[in-house]
Design an enzyme around this catalytic site. Structure first.
Site, PDB file in Angstrom:
ATOM      1  N   ASP A   1      -1.329  -8.487   4.847  1.00 29.18           N
ATOM      2  CA  ASP A   1      -2.239  -7.351   5.046  1.00 29.18           C
ATOM      3  C   ASP A   1      -3.041  -7.551   6.329  1.00 29.18           C
ATOM      4  OD1 ASP A   1      -1.321  -6.134   2.741  1.00 29.18           O
ATOM      5  OD2 ASP A   1      -2.795  -7.147   1.473  1.00 29.18           O
TER       6      ASP A   1
ATOM      7  N   LYS B   1       5.027  -9.736   1.574  1.00 27.77           N
ATOM      8  CA  LYS B   1       4.839  -8.329   1.229  1.00 27.77           C
ATOM      9  C   LYS B   1       4.372  -7.563   2.462  1.00 27.77           C
ATOM     10  CE  LYS B   1       1.097  -6.657  -0.927  1.00 27.77           C
ATOM     11  NZ  LYS B   1       0.677  -5.429  -0.183  1.00 27.77           N
TER      12      LYS B   1
ATOM     13  N   ASP C   1       6.088  -2.680   0.258  1.00 29.38           N
ATOM     14  CA  ASP C   1       5.164  -2.113  -0.734  1.00 29.38           C
ATOM     15  C   ASP C   1       4.568  -0.792  -0.227  1.00 29.38           C
ATOM     16  OD1 ASP C   1       3.380  -1.830  -2.864  1.00 29.38           O
ATOM     17  OD2 ASP C   1       1.889  -3.165  -1.964  1.00 29.38           O
TER      18      ASP C   1
ATOM     19  N   LYS D   1       4.865   2.183  -2.187  1.00 30.18           N
ATOM     20  CA  LYS D   1       4.462   2.959  -3.374  1.00 30.18           C
ATOM     21  C   LYS D   1       4.817   4.441  -3.238  1.00 30.18           C
ATOM     22  CE  LYS D   1       0.446  -0.066  -4.232  1.00 30.18           C
ATOM     23  NZ  LYS D   1       0.415  -0.832  -2.971  1.00 30.18           N
TER      24      LYS D   1
ATOM     25  N   ASP E   1       6.531  11.250  -4.430  1.00 35.97           N
ATOM     26  CA  ASP E   1       6.764  12.581  -3.869  1.00 35.97           C
ATOM     27  C   ASP E   1       7.804  13.267  -4.739  1.00 35.97           C
ATOM     28  OD1 ASP E   1       6.975  14.795  -2.000  1.00 35.97           O
ATOM     29  OD2 ASP E   1       6.255  13.415  -0.453  1.00 35.97           O
TER      30      ASP E   1
ATOM     31  N   PRO F   1      11.416  14.338  -6.085  1.00 38.98           N
ATOM     32  CA  PRO F   1      12.591  13.460  -6.174  1.00 38.98           C
ATOM     33  C   PRO F   1      13.476  13.461  -4.937  1.00 38.98           C
ATOM     34  CG  PRO F   1      12.251  14.566  -8.270  1.00 38.98           C
ATOM     35  CD  PRO F   1      11.256  15.164  -7.312  1.00 38.98           C
ATOM     36  N   ASN F   2      13.747  14.620  -4.360  1.00 44.47           N
ATOM     37  CA  ASN F   2      14.645  14.674  -3.208  1.00 44.47           C
ATOM     38  C   ASN F   2      14.082  13.909  -2.013  1.00 44.47           C
ATOM     39  OD1 ASN F   2      17.113  15.851  -1.936  1.00 44.47           O
ATOM     40  ND2 ASN F   2      15.580  16.754  -0.566  1.00 44.47           N
ATOM     41  N   THR F   3      12.778  14.044  -1.775  1.00 45.80           N
ATOM     42  CA  THR F   3      12.145  13.332  -0.657  1.00 45.80           C
ATOM     43  C   THR F   3      12.185  11.823  -0.871  1.00 45.80           C
ATOM     44  OG1 THR F   3      10.689  15.187  -0.158  1.00 45.80           O
ATOM     45  CG2 THR F   3       9.986  13.020   0.614  1.00 45.80           C
TER      46      THR F   3
ATOM     47  N   THR G   1      -4.121  -2.999  -9.964  1.00 43.88           N
ATOM     48  CA  THR G   1      -4.977  -4.050 -10.527  1.00 43.88           C
ATOM     49  C   THR G   1      -6.428  -3.901 -10.081  1.00 43.88           C
ATOM     50  OG1 THR G   1      -4.199  -5.494  -8.737  1.00 43.88           O
ATOM     51  CG2 THR G   1      -3.176  -5.763 -10.891  1.00 43.88           C
TER      52      THR G   1
ATOM     53  N   ARG H   1      -5.733 -14.991  -8.243  1.00 44.87           N
ATOM     54  CA  ARG H   1      -6.828 -15.686  -7.571  1.00 44.87           C
ATOM     55  C   ARG H   1      -6.934 -17.115  -8.087  1.00 44.87           C
ATOM     56  NH1 ARG H   1      -6.342 -11.942  -4.772  1.00 44.87           N
ATOM     57  NH2 ARG H   1      -7.887 -10.430  -4.023  1.00 44.87           N
TER      58      ARG H   1
ATOM     59  N   GLN I   1     -10.336  -6.663  -6.685  1.00 44.12           N
ATOM     60  CA  GLN I   1      -9.466  -6.698  -7.851  1.00 44.12           C
ATOM     61  C   GLN I   1     -10.307  -6.764  -9.127  1.00 44.12           C
ATOM     62  OE1 GLN I   1      -6.376  -6.184  -7.611  1.00 44.12           O
ATOM     63  NE2 GLN I   1      -5.579  -6.999  -5.706  1.00 44.12           N
TER      64      GLN I   1
ATOM     65  N   ARG J   1      -5.433 -12.529   0.359  1.00 43.43           N
ATOM     66  CA  ARG J   1      -6.567 -13.160   1.017  1.00 43.43           C
ATOM     67  C   ARG J   1      -6.778 -14.640   0.709  1.00 43.43           C
ATOM     68  NH1 ARG J   1     -10.214  -8.015  -0.439  1.00 43.43           N
ATOM     69  NH2 ARG J   1      -8.557  -7.948  -2.001  1.00 43.43           N
TER      70      ARG J   1
END
Length: 233
Positions: A11, A34, A61, A63, A66, A68-70, A117, A179, A188, A209
């Site tokens: 990140d 990730k 990641d 997520k 939208d 289904p077709n997209t 989370t 953690r 979190q 982190r």
């Protein structure tokens, strides 16, 4: 099958920062990382291609959520990047998840996000108007994900055992919110230690982190990996 390497959340706001972080590790050490929205939107597909060129495994990641077709069309594009794992939002529904599976084909593990989370039960009920317990919501989404033919879900480790009971033992539970003892939970809400995640039944753990912001990221990574795998037989 459980993944022995903690998945490191890259990140970072820039490609250069991600590269500097990865350069801390020996070239022969192949990581599982990730790639989230922050760095993907900053850099684009190039970041995935770079990571794969170094021999690292990649969880993309994004997520997706939208029509289904997209989602199907997007997954077809992502399948060409060689990602090892990617995801959608279970809230998109069974039809959307099935379309994602069709688009990705057999080119990687496909999982769905149940409840973040960072979401508390109170927030879920107030903002999403889901008037059940958080646990019931997560298990319901997991069952719908299995029905759609996906490989597993993103969930809190606290729900992993119940999800496997509600689906099947090979259903993947990837768990953020990890953690080590003595570190801050940050944003979190539902957190566990690496050792607790193993005992509960997580298959993959995602750590950001506590590794990326550690004084010695390599040492922090190996300490977390050791705790995660110490009871493996």
């Amino acid at each position: 099958m459980r993944e022995s390497r903690p998945v490191i959340a890259l990140d970072f706001p820039s490609f250069e920062e991600a590269k500097e972080f990865l350069a801390l590790f020996p070239a022969e050490e192949k990581l599982y990382v990730k790639v989230g929205m922050e760095i993907y939107y900053a850099v684009g597909p190039e970041v995935v291609r770079y990571l794969k060129s170094l021999g690292h495994s990649v969880f993309l990641d994004l997520k997706l959520h939208d029509i289904p077709n997209t989602v199907k069309s997007t997954m077809k594009i992502l399948s060409n990047l060689g990602v090892d794992m990617t995801n959608v939002q279970a809230a998109g529904g069974v039809e959307m998840m099935q379309a994602a599976r069709e688009g990705l084909g057999d080119k990687g593990i496909l999982i769905a996000v149940t409840q973040l989370t960072s979401t508390s039960e109170e927030q879920m009920q107030e903002c999403q108007n889901i008037q059940t317990s958080l646990q019931e919501s997560v298990i319901h989404y997991a069952q719908k994900t299995a029905e759609a033919g996906l490989d597993g879900v993103v969930c809190s480790a606290q729900e992993a055992k119940l999800i496997k009971q509600a689906t099947h033992e090979d259903f993947i539970c990837l768990t953020p919110g990890i953690r080590p003892r003595g570190t801050e939970a940050g944003d979190q809400k539902r957190v566990v230690t690496p050792g607790q995640a193993y005992q509960i039944g997580s298959d993959y753990i995602v750590v950001g982190r506590p590794i990326t912001q550690a004084a010695d990221p390599v040492a922090a990574y190996h300490a977390i990996k050791e705790e995660w795998t110490q009871d493996w037989v």
